[in-house]
Design a protein around this motif. Sequence first.
Motif, PDB file in Angstrom:
ATOM      1  N   HIS A   4       1.058  -1.435   0.006  1.00 19.59           N
ATOM      2  CA  HIS A   4      -0.145  -0.067  -0.281  1.00 19.59           C
ATOM      3  C   HIS A   4       1.118   1.173   0.216  1.00 19.59           C
ATOM      4  O   HIS A   4       2.132   1.547   0.389  1.00 19.59           O
ATOM      5  N   ARG A   5       0.464   2.418  -0.975  1.00 21.14           N
ATOM      6  CA  ARG A   5       1.600   3.220  -1.005  1.00 21.14           C
ATOM      7  C   ARG A   5       0.365   4.825  -0.150  1.00 21.14           C
ATOM      8  O   ARG A   5      -0.685   4.399  -0.959  1.00 21.14           O
ATOM      9  N   ALA A   6       1.566   5.248   0.298  1.00 22.22           N
ATOM     10  CA  ALA A   6       0.767   6.245   0.947  1.00 22.22           C
ATOM     11  C   ALA A   6       1.226   7.654   1.230  1.00 22.22           C
ATOM     12  O   ALA A   6       2.516   7.847   1.477  1.00 22.22           O
ATOM     13  N   ARG A   7       0.613   8.368  -0.093  1.00 22.08           N
ATOM     14  CA  ARG A   7       1.606   9.308  -0.019  1.00 22.08           C
ATOM     15  C   ARG A   7      -0.072  10.909   0.167  1.00 22.08           C
ATOM     16  O   ARG A   7       0.759  12.184  -0.703  1.00 22.08           O
ATOM     17  N   PHE A   8       0.320  11.280   1.059  1.00 20.80           N
ATOM     18  CA  PHE A   8      -0.944  12.370   1.440  1.00 20.80           C
ATOM     19  C   PHE A   8      -0.281  12.639   2.821  1.00 20.80           C
ATOM     20  O   PHE A   8      -0.710  13.447   3.039  1.00 20.80           O
ATOM     21  N   VAL A   9       1.159  12.049   3.118  1.00 21.34           N
ATOM     22  CA  VAL A   9       1.957  12.978   4.834  1.00 21.34           C
ATOM     23  C   VAL A   9       2.187  13.687   4.252  1.00 21.34           C
ATOM     24  O   VAL A   9       3.422  14.398   3.351  1.00 21.34           O
ATOM     25  N   ASP A  10       2.101  15.134   4.797  1.00 20.21           N
ATOM     26  CA  ASP A  10       2.460  16.823   4.405  1.00 20.21           C
ATOM     27  C   ASP A  10       3.399  17.265   5.415  1.00 20.21           C
ATOM     28  O   ASP A  10       3.917  17.724   5.922  1.00 20.21           O
ATOM     29  N   TYR A  11       4.915  16.146   4.835  1.00 14.72           N
ATOM     30  CA  TYR A  11       6.016  15.879   5.787  1.00 14.72           C
ATOM     31  C   TYR A  11       6.630  17.576   5.599  1.00 14.72           C
ATOM     32  O   TYR A  11       6.648  16.954   3.849  1.00 14.72           O
ATOM     33  N   SER A  12       7.397  18.159   5.658  1.00 17.53           N
ATOM     34  CA  SER A  12       7.758  19.636   5.094  1.00 17.53           C
ATOM     35  C   SER A  12       9.305  19.827   5.386  1.00 17.53           C
ATOM     36  O   SER A  12       9.579  20.355   6.472  1.00 17.53           O
ATOM     37  N   PRO A  13      10.390  18.854   4.710  1.00 20.64           N
ATOM     38  CA  PRO A  13      11.820  19.485   5.171  1.00 20.64           C
ATOM     39  C   PRO A  13      12.184  21.079   5.854  1.00 20.64           C
ATOM     40  O   PRO A  13      11.570  22.143   4.713  1.00 20.64           O
ATOM     41  N   HIS A  14      12.877  21.273   6.420  1.00 18.41           N
ATOM     42  CA  HIS A  14      13.347  22.654   6.286  1.00 18.41           C
ATOM     43  C   HIS A  14      14.630  23.009   5.893  1.00 18.41           C
ATOM     44  O   HIS A  14      15.260  22.238   5.747  1.00 18.41           O
ATOM     45  N   THR A  15      14.709  24.242   6.089  1.00 20.18           N
ATOM     46  CA  THR A  15      16.221  24.787   4.663  1.00 20.18           C
ATOM     47  C   THR A  15      16.975  24.473   5.545  1.00 20.18           C
ATOM     48  O   THR A  15      16.860  25.351   6.523  1.00 20.18           O
ATOM     49  N   ILE A  16      18.003  24.974   4.950  1.00 21.45           N
ATOM     50  CA  ILE A  16      19.591  24.759   6.101  1.00 21.45           C
ATOM     51  C   ILE A  16      20.160  26.075   5.800  1.00 21.45           C
ATOM     52  O   ILE A  16      20.022  26.387   4.587  1.00 21.45           O
ATOM     53  N   THR A  17      20.235  26.461   7.177  1.00 20.83           N
ATOM     54  CA  THR A  17      20.984  27.694   7.029  1.00 20.83           C
ATOM     55  C   THR A  17      22.621  27.834   7.365  1.00 20.83           C
ATOM     56  O   THR A  17      23.116  28.885   7.283  1.00 20.83           O
ATOM     57  N   ALA A  18      23.144  26.467   7.686  1.00 15.10           N
ATOM     58  CA  ALA A  18      24.778  26.407   8.417  1.00 15.10           C
ATOM     59  C   ALA A  18      25.453  25.103   8.425  1.00 15.10           C
ATOM     60  O   ALA A  18      24.239  24.219   8.777  1.00 15.10           O
ATOM     61  N   MET A  19      25.983  25.282   7.765  1.00 11.58           N
ATOM     62  CA  MET A  19      27.586  24.069   8.178  1.00 11.58           C
ATOM     63  C   MET A  19      28.269  24.235   8.598  1.00 11.58           C
ATOM     64  O   MET A  19      28.467  25.622   8.585  1.00 11.58           O
ATOM     65  N   ALA A  20      29.002  23.534   9.593  1.00  9.87           N
ATOM     66  CA  ALA A  20      30.698  23.795   9.564  1.00  9.87           C
ATOM     67  C   ALA A  20      30.812  21.890  10.404  1.00  9.87           C
ATOM     68  O   ALA A  20      30.443  21.235  10.825  1.00  9.87           O
ATOM     69  N   PHE A  21      31.978  21.661  10.008  1.00 13.65           N
ATOM     70  CA  PHE A  21      33.075  20.667  10.342  1.00 13.65           C
ATOM     71  C   PHE A  21      33.938  20.640  11.376  1.00 13.65           C
ATOM     72  O   PHE A  21      34.228  22.383  11.773  1.00 13.65           O
ATOM     73  N   SER A  22      33.743  19.479  12.595  1.00 13.91           N
ATOM     74  CA  SER A  22      34.546  19.545  14.070  1.00 13.91           C
ATOM     75  C   SER A  22      35.509  19.366  13.705  1.00 13.91           C
ATOM     76  O   SER A  22      36.546  20.281  14.290  1.00 13.91           O
ATOM     77  N   HIS A  23      36.465  19.849  11.996  1.00 16.44           N
ATOM     78  CA  HIS A  23      38.313  19.570  12.802  1.00 16.44           C
ATOM     79  C   HIS A  23      38.472  20.613  10.939  1.00 16.44           C
ATOM     80  O   HIS A  23      37.611  20.594  10.270  1.00 16.44           O
ATOM     81  N   LYS A  24      39.965  20.661  11.571  1.00 23.82           N
ATOM     82  CA  LYS A  24      40.030  22.034  10.238  1.00 23.82           C
ATOM     83  C   LYS A  24      41.089  20.087   9.393  1.00 23.82           C
ATOM     84  O   LYS A  24      40.709  19.703   9.676  1.00 23.82           O
ATOM     85  N   SER A  25      41.503  21.273   8.152  1.00 24.78           N
ATOM     86  CA  SER A  25      41.301  20.029   6.929  1.00 24.78           C
ATOM     87  C   SER A  25      42.831  19.636   7.269  1.00 24.78           C
ATOM     88  O   SER A  25      44.026  20.492   8.103  1.00 24.78           O
ATOM     89  N   GLN A  26      42.887  18.269   6.835  1.00 26.48           N
ATOM     90  CA  GLN A  26      44.410  18.232   6.912  1.00 26.48           C
ATOM     91  C   GLN A  26      44.696  17.062   6.006  1.00 26.48           C
ATOM     92  O   GLN A  26      44.907  15.811   5.756  1.00 26.48           O
TER      93      GLN A  26
END
Length: 757
Positions: A4-26
């Motif tokens: 059975h396929r249910a395609r009526f759930v109106d979930y709406s993802p949110h905009t990505i506003t920021a990103m950051a890595f925990s370590h500096k590149s090496q």
Amino acid sequence: MDIHRARFVDYSPHTITAMAFSHKSQADAAAPANLRLAVGRSNGDIEVWNPRHGWTHELTLYGARGRSIEGLCWASDDQVPRLFSIGGSTVVTEWDMTTQKPAANYDCNAGIIWSIDSSASGKNLAVGCDDGSVVIIDISGGPGSLEHSLVCQRQDSRVLSVCWYEDELVVGGCADARLRCWATGAVGSTGRGRLIGTMRVDKSKTESTLVWSVQVLPESRQIVSGDSTGSVKFWDLNQHTLIQSFKVHDADVLCVVRDASESKIFSAGVDRKIHQFQLIKPSSSTKSSKWVHINSRLLHSNDVRTMAVYEARGCNFLLSGGVEKSIVISSVSHFHDGRYRKLSVTQQRPNVTVNEDQKLIVMWQDQTVKVWKVLNEDGTGKTHKLVSKLSLADDENITHVSINDEASLLAVSTLTSVKLFHLTHDNKKVTVQKIRDTNFDSLVDGAKQVVLYSADKLLILTADNEIYNFRISEESIELESELETHESANSIKHPYGNNINNIVISQDNSQVVISRFNGLVEVLSLKGEESFVLTKLSSCPHIMCFSHSNTLLVVTDENKLYEFYVRNKKTTTKATNTVSLLTPWSKRNSEFLPKQFLTLEDKPHGMFIDQDSTSKRVWIYGSNWLSFFDLSENIPINKQYQNMSNSNRKRDRDGLQVQGSTVEDENNQEIDGNINILEDNVEILELSLKQSQIDSLREKIQSDEQTLNTSDTKPFWMTSKYRPILSARSFLDGIIVVELPSLVSSTPAFDLPKLKV
């Protein structure tokens, strides 16, 4: 079997506003075991991702109403990285990864904070405010310590972006078309906090020019800026003069990042394109180095709000995100023509649950819970109905929701409260009545996960990883017991604490099995018996469930499927070894799973078993695939399943993920082989087999199977017909797949010209 396929759930993802890595590149070193990516969203949530094993969404730090994440940064002084966020207020928040709650909130006593960055030493933060000030915060005291250090010389314009140069200088991009530099030398030094340089970008004739992003290149002592005119400019940090300017964007440049060698710059913004600039070194024809615009790619369907770069040995990825809501991963070294991928917006713990008894689908998001009822076909084409909607008065985002099998109880949790509701069903309507118990409210101050089992039992996993068992009656909610986890097992640490990431209950409601990020699987009794450690996996248990025969099924981060007997090792003989915990199916098949499953890029979201108690099928699904394993059938070792050699364990080496699957213990020593570890006299059994053992077992199986007749029953099946999947469960005479109706992004703020061919 019906799907059975249910395609009526109106979930709406949110905009990505920021990103950051925990370590500096090496670039010349291996990526650290505790490397993580933090992704902030507009609803205040922060997702923490592990780039190993195809990118795993490990946990979410839940936000609250009206608290969008507008900036993220990590700070590390050779210890566990610390995560800080800002979001439309005067407060800087440090997060505790163990409790998933704020560890500290520091009010900078200036204007609303627009930008944040950490110094190279990891001992200071700089925040830019809308009153024109840059505040320096001392964080050298350790986790939870934020102290005032300095307020730099104030000017009259908002500081939209900040970036450190070593620990000596802070560069800020302002809302008056200027870049400014503040000295931040040692305490007591002359001129500390003074404004020492100003640079001005080209002004727009029709509107204010905003410098949205700045980046410092320490080795060449240059500054890169992106502004609202669409220009990317390179500046001399010593002389505070313009070196080069590029007008390549058609709208605001919102983010600028650099690679580890400082020879590549990437910029992006409202026009949706990501542009690359390359540093050309001096040669016989040129006396000095210069920057050249190399190329651009259109990887997003809407504004790009943020980017992040990480490079290490074997990986080099550029991550970007924005209004499209998906994380896009591309290659730094092969950006112009390399492969890229998008992490699905549903790539996380499912926020949808299904109740078969009353044909209900429950979805939660932010502060809202919606309940739909699946109707029988009546000739009108209407197959579903929204029967209930709950909106919490609390500001905190919902962490988890559970509904019992009888659909008579609904539990909703946030990190500050747990609410219980009675559900009454009548003529396709659901009446919701809150259960009020002041003693319960005072005892429980929030939960990461809630599980309703039996007809009147509730299990709560608190932010402090404590597990409580409650009995629910018409009049009250009574605490029956607190389940004690195995304390000696907790001495094996995880980089971000020893969090519980899974909790499941056995079919007979007698046992609770929990797993932790460090690979430990523990069994707790609901009958008052002693808890024990079942095993320790070499990779993190990703999802778990119980079979009809009360065996435990576990899928790890490496997409390995194991089936365990859940029994106390004290009841077994001393001759019993590690693999005796595994069922015959798992001993035969876990090391020879189909390559199609092992190399899946989209991680599994969930797992469930057929409703038919005679069936041995276990279903596993991800955002764009659905599969099952039949535990009554062995997986043939042949070309069809591509499991004839160990090559199926290798992933594509395209730089889009951290390579390798070695696990480090708390002494940073690699764990390998089929060994036992003793922790306070508690035996924790490893399941890892040496490659020579796996090869010998494969040869024996192939030899034995040549004399056996093959069965017509499929041992494994997979389809990509259903996508994007929010959840899947057993339902009536088959299964139900809950899909997003569409993933159409909002109209782009900037329309690119269309080419007509």
